[in-house]
Design a protein around this motif. Structure first.
Motif, mmCIF file in Angstrom:
data_model
loop_
_atom_site.group_PDB
_atom_site.id
_atom_site.type_symbol
_atom_site.label_atom_id
_atom_site.label_comp_id
_atom_site.label_asym_id
_atom_site.label_seq_id
_atom_site.Cartn_x
_atom_site.Cartn_y
_atom_site.Cartn_z
ATOM 1 N N LYS A 282 0.838 -1.208 0.000
ATOM 2 C CA LYS A 282 0.000 0.000 0.000
ATOM 3 C C LYS A 282 0.868 1.252 0.000
ATOM 4 C CE LYS A 282 -3.646 2.353 2.641
ATOM 5 N NZ LYS A 282 -3.279 3.609 2.052
ATOM 6 N N MET A 283 1.914 1.268 0.811
ATOM 7 C CA MET A 283 2.821 2.404 0.870
ATOM 8 C C MET A 283 3.474 2.650 -0.490
ATOM 9 S SD MET A 283 6.426 2.741 2.894
ATOM 10 C CE MET A 283 7.074 1.516 1.772
ATOM 11 N N GLU A 284 3.886 1.580 -1.162
ATOM 12 C CA GLU A 284 4.518 1.698 -2.479
ATOM 13 C C GLU A 284 3.533 2.278 -3.495
ATOM 14 O OE1 GLU A 284 7.653 1.039 -3.483
ATOM 15 O OE2 GLU A 284 8.500 -0.219 -1.917
ATOM 16 N N LEU A 285 2.285 1.821 -3.456
ATOM 17 C CA LEU A 285 1.260 2.354 -4.371
ATOM 18 C C LEU A 285 1.013 3.830 -4.077
ATOM 19 C CD1 LEU A 285 -1.309 -0.600 -4.322
ATOM 20 C CD2 LEU A 285 0.217 0.027 -6.211
ATOM 21 N N ASP A 286 0.907 4.176 -2.793
ATOM 22 C CA ASP A 286 0.693 5.579 -2.407
ATOM 23 C C ASP A 286 1.848 6.454 -2.874
ATOM 24 O OD1 ASP A 286 -1.674 4.843 -1.176
ATOM 25 O OD2 ASP A 286 -0.869 4.951 0.876
ATOM 26 N N ARG A 287 3.065 5.954 -2.691
ATOM 27 C CA ARG A 287 4.254 6.707 -3.091
ATOM 28 C C ARG A 287 4.263 7.000 -4.589
ATOM 29 N NH1 ARG A 287 9.793 4.242 -1.180
ATOM 30 N NH2 ARG A 287 8.497 4.151 0.666
#
Length: 173
Positions: free
Chosen positions: A40-45
């Motif tokens: 999720k963090m990677e997608l948000d980034r």
């Protein structure tokens, strides 16, 4: 991880085995949830807001193949998620293309669209980056292999219990 000691697990001390077994179960669940948070963090980034972490992993698992929803469900471990719902959302958002099977009109097959292939490539690159970072942080392949071996042993143990439940009777102790 370095410097930790593992208790000597022997059949002579079932309470130690039980405690380690319960700890392993909790750790597996925590690791899975933390991994989903990392995705999720990677997608948000990257600023991707029209797909969630589970859906990104479903896309990654489809890859270049064309699958039915049933095949997809059997291949992945999408803890607590509804694969059919996620497939529908990914079709709506342009990540998947679905087509009726030419051989069985009841069967619907899905494959990645160009947008889905692009995200699949992003997830693959993420795994490459994570593997490189893990290697730099002393994540030796041997230790990961040993961990995977243990997970497979647990999987076989649980499948054995389930098979005994299906056939009836009580599994051997």
């Amino acid at each position: 991880m370095h410097g930790e000691t593992t208790p000597n697990l022997t059949a002579a001390d079932p309470s130690v085995i039980k405690n380690e077994y319960l700890e392993a179960i909790k750790l597996i669940e925590r690791l899975h949830r933390q991994f989903l948070e990392v995705v999720k963090m990677e997608l948000d980034r990257k600023g991707i807001e029209d797909i969630n972490n589970i859906q990104a992993l479903i896309l990654f698992n489809i890859g270049s193949e064309e699958l039915t929803v049933g095949e997809l469900t059997n291949r992945g471990y999408y803890l607590g998620s509804n694969v059919s719902y996620n497939v529908r959302k990914m079709v709506e958002n342009g990540y998947l293309v679905q087509e009726r099977s030419a051989h069985d009109r009841r069967s619907i097959r899905v494959k990645l669209s160009d947008k889905g292939l692009e995200l699949c490539s992003f997830v693959s690159d993420m795994f490459d980056r994570h593997a490189a970072e893990l290697g730099e942080a002393d994540g030796s392949p041997e230790r990961l292999t040993e961990s995977s071996k243990t997970y497979r042993e647990l999987e076989r143990f649980w499948m054995g219990l389930l098979n005994f439940g299906i056939r009836g009777g009580i599994p051997p102790v």
